[in-house]
Design a protein around this motif. Structure first.
Motif, PDB file in Angstrom:
ATOM      1  N   SER A 127      -3.285   0.694  -3.860  1.00  0.00           N
ATOM      2  CA  SER A 127      -2.686  -0.630  -3.959  1.00  0.00           C
ATOM      3  C   SER A 127      -2.877  -1.150  -5.375  1.00  0.00           C
ATOM      4  CB  SER A 127      -3.324  -1.596  -2.959  1.00  0.00           C
ATOM      5  OG  SER A 127      -2.840  -2.908  -3.146  1.00  0.00           O
ATOM      6  N   TYR A 147      -4.433   5.430   0.883  1.00  0.00           N
ATOM      7  CA  TYR A 147      -3.445   4.537   0.306  1.00  0.00           C
ATOM      8  C   TYR A 147      -3.965   4.003  -1.022  1.00  0.00           C
ATOM      9  CZ  TYR A 147      -1.138   4.565   4.831  1.00  0.00           C
ATOM     10  OH  TYR A 147      -0.497   4.963   5.974  1.00  0.00           O
ATOM     11  N   TYR A 186       0.848  -1.192   0.000  1.00  0.00           N
ATOM     12  CA  TYR A 186       0.000   0.000   0.000  1.00  0.00           C
ATOM     13  C   TYR A 186       0.880   1.236   0.000  1.00  0.00           C
ATOM     14  CZ  TYR A 186      -3.588  -3.381   1.203  1.00  0.00           C
ATOM     15  OH  TYR A 186      -4.433  -4.462   1.201  1.00  0.00           O
ATOM     16  N   ARG A 187       0.658   2.097  -1.004  1.00  0.00           N
ATOM     17  CA  ARG A 187       1.444   3.303  -1.141  1.00  0.00           C
ATOM     18  C   ARG A 187       0.601   4.506  -0.726  1.00  0.00           C
ATOM     19  NH1 ARG A 187       6.468   1.208  -1.361  1.00  0.00           N
ATOM     20  NH2 ARG A 187       6.605  -0.435  -2.965  1.00  0.00           N
ATOM     21  N   LEU A 188       1.225   5.380   0.073  1.00  0.00           N
ATOM     22  CA  LEU A 188       0.528   6.541   0.612  1.00  0.00           C
ATOM     23  C   LEU A 188       0.265   7.575  -0.491  1.00  0.00           C
ATOM     24  CD1 LEU A 188      -0.525   8.037   3.182  1.00  0.00           C
ATOM     25  CD2 LEU A 188       1.759   9.096   3.303  1.00  0.00           C
ATOM     26  N   SER A 235      -5.390   8.809   6.434  1.00  0.00           N
ATOM     27  CA  SER A 235      -4.381   8.496   5.434  1.00  0.00           C
ATOM     28  C   SER A 235      -5.034   7.735   4.298  1.00  0.00           C
ATOM     29  CB  SER A 235      -3.245   7.663   6.039  1.00  0.00           C
ATOM     30  OG  SER A 235      -2.609   8.364   7.093  1.00  0.00           O
TER      31      SER A 235
END
Length: 613
Positions: free
Chosen positions: A162, A160, A146-148, A158
């Motif tokens: 994916s 995220y 998972y990338r912010l 936040s």
């Protein structure tokens, strides 16, 4: 003996032609329509099955409709909005990208894609089952899958992204699913945020299929991954149509055909109706209505309102049950039998023209004979010419011209518009009636002398007409045979009467109409003014036209007179186009004035026939 068998060729040929037509019609649905290609921005070719919203109806399929916005091709797919980057007609594929992700910036998709909706779509399918999913968490995630999204994260939340399949699992902490967008497949494990942005900006591929459109196999043609070629769908539809035709023909059309044949056979074998009864039934539709004498008494309210008295009958005003006003003429001393009277009435009753008085009904009961006509509220033309009633109604020259033209059309219809040619023989102002709108109606033609239309002349033993309007050949046989040109002469005298009675300065106080005709002819030769008062230049042309046409009509020789059809054309023409006729005053006939009579409103019946009644 060898029995001859019928050849099956016609049936086989007919069946083959039917299959060919149905197959061609079905196959036509899969052939691109004859429409020009469209383009939008980078997409230079937009062809069948695709269409733009601005394309004409019938071009492309509505389920493959695209739009062009700001020079960008847009596809609306399951409520989502996508830019079309490429269309490959060889592979039946198009590359699309989400509306919000096309720029490569950090953003959520325009619309989250439902996996079930895409899977069950009958027109498109995803080439790849790879999705990019967006989630929202209240805590930070340490999973590298998972990338912010830095542009959306903050304020205790936040976001995220994916890159994986559409199954979301192994979420740490309180997280929730936000959105999903299809993405092209790439063999990269745990790509970076920038790589994911590039993949989403690249878009994803959709494959379209026309074969599944409106097909009975459309539910599973994509799910199973099996494609049916066009001929299979065409064959299936053709087979279904033929089966339906067979069932309809056997259980519906065949019984109807047998039943119809039986009815037709019954009707043709039924005894024919007697010829005389059929004739009488047809006559009931074409003849005027027959009234009893008691009906006539009720219509006239016991002969209460007398309109006029003539030599052969009395005219009364009446009213039908529906409130329609009529004029009832009671004939005096009838002598003809009932059959002859009805035969004459049937001929008159079939004459229907706007400028001819309508015979609505009749009575023939015992010694009583009556004719029922439509009522003319404004009386006859002689009242308009010989009294001050013209001043009350303010009837000008233009209206007089319309009255003359309508009268000419009525006489023209009597001469050539009926199955028999009818000679009026007594045209004069008293026999031209005017309705509420001053539309002229020719009367007193009923029971006139008839002669076959193909003949030019008819001889009569009894002179009929009114002095001052009668043609010379009706007085002396040495001057020619009586024909329709005799009516033309009388109408010409009527036109001159109309022009002369409205001209107070045209020597109208002379005792001889012959003097007036000479005066008019001299003025027409010299193209001098007819000395009219209070008229415009346009109005002054009307009495001049009436005089010119009238002088043409009263030529001594019948062959020199125009037909009534030509008279109508002359009255409609410009006065400058009319030529001056030869002098018609070369015969010794005194033309005395017709005195005004209270019988001018009555509907006169033919003298020659009434004398035989």
């Amino acid at each position: 003996m060898i029995r001859r068998q019928e050849s099956p060729v016609p049936s086989t040929t007919l069946f083959s032609v039917l299959i060919f037509i149905l197959s061609t019609e079905v196959e036509a649905r899969f052939i691109p329509h004859g429409c020009s290609r469209s383009s939008c921005g980078d997409i230079e070719i937009i062809d069948y099955p695709f269409r733009l919203k601005t394309d004409p109806p019938g071009c492309g399929e509505t389920v493959f409709q695209l739009s062009c916005e700001n020079n960008k091709t847009i596809l609306e797919f399951h409520s989502g909005k996508y830019y079309v980057k490429q269309i490959s007609y060889d592979d039946n594929r198009l590359r699309v990208v989400d509306f919000n992700l096309a720029s490569g910036s950090c953003s959520l998709p325009y619309k989250s894609v439902s996996v079930d909706e895409v899977r069950d779509d009958h027109h498109y399918r995803l080439v790849s089952n790879t999705y990019t999913s967006f989630i929202k968490c209240s805590n930070n995630l340490s999973d590298q899958a998972y990338r912010l999204l830095p542009c959306l994260s903050g304020n205790g939340s936040s976001f995220y992204v994916s890159y994986d399949n559409y199954i979301i699992s192994n979420l740490q902490g309180p997280c929730s699913f936000i959105s999903r967008v299809p993405t092209v497949y790439q063999t990269v494990l745990f790509p970076s945020f920038d790589s994911i942005l590039q993949l989403m900006q690249t878009g994803f591929d959709l494959e379209w299929s026309i074969e599944c459109w409106d097909s009975s196999f459309s539910y599973d043609c994509y799910k199973s991954g099996n494609y049916h070629p066009p001929w299979f769908a065409a064959f299936s539809m053709t087979w279904n149509v033929l089966s339906a035709i067979y069932l309809v023909g056997r259980f519906i059309l065949a019984p109807i055909g047998i039943f119809g044949f039986l009815i037709h056979k019954y009707m043709t074998t039924k005894k024919a109706i007697d010829n005389e009864q059929r004739f009488l039934r047809r006559q009931q539709h074409s003849m005027p209505r027959r009234y009893s004498y008691s009906d006539i008494i009720a219509i006239t309210n016991n002969f209460e309102n007398k309109l006029g008295q003539g030599g052969f009958g009395t005219v009364y005003k009446g009213q039908l049950r529906d409130g329609f006003s009529v004029a009832v003429k009671m004939l005096d001393n009838p002598k003809c039998n009932d059959e002859d009277f009805i035969n004459e009435v049937s001929i008159i009753g079939r004459i229907h023209q706007v400028n001819i008085v309508w015979l609505m009904g009749f009575c023939s009961e015992g010694c009583h004979r009556a004719l029922v006509f439509e009522y003319m509220a404004n009386g006859s033309l002689d009242k308009l010419l010989f009294s001050r009633e013209a001043e009350r109604h303010l009837v000008g020259w233009e209206k007089l011209l319309q009255i003359a033209l309508g009268t000419a059309r009525g006489i023209e219809h009597l001469h050539g518009g009926c199955n028999v040619c009818i000679l009026h023989s007594d045209i004069k102002p008293q026999n031209v009636l005017l309705d509420n709108n001053f539309i002229p109606k020719v009367s007193d033609f009923g029971l006139s002398k008839f002669y076959p239309e193909e003949k030019d002349f008819v001889s009569i033993s009894t002179t009929r007409g009114t002095i001052g309007y009668i043609a010379p050949e009706m007085i002396s046989r040495n001057l020619g045979a009586v024909s329709c040109k005799s009516d033309v002469y009388s109408f010409g005298m009527l036109l001159l009467e109309m022009a002369g009675r409205r001209n107070s300065n045209s020597k109208g106080n002379c005792s001889s109409e012959l003097y007036f005709l000479s005066w008019v002819y001299d003025h027409l030769i010299e193209r001098a003014d007819l000395q009219l008062e209070n008229v415009t230049e346009i109005e002054a042309a009307i009495p001049r036209k009436l005089c010119l046409v009238g002088l043409w009509c009263i030529q001594k020789a019948a062959s020199d007179r125009p037909s009534m059809t030509k008279v109508v054309e002359m009255l409609e023409a410009n006065v400058d186009d009319l030529q001056l006729p030869p002098n018609a005053l070369s015969f010794p006939q005194s033309i005395s004035k017709e005195p005004q009579s209270d019988s001018s409103t009555e509907l006169l019946i033919s003298d020659t026939v009434e004398q035989s009644l």
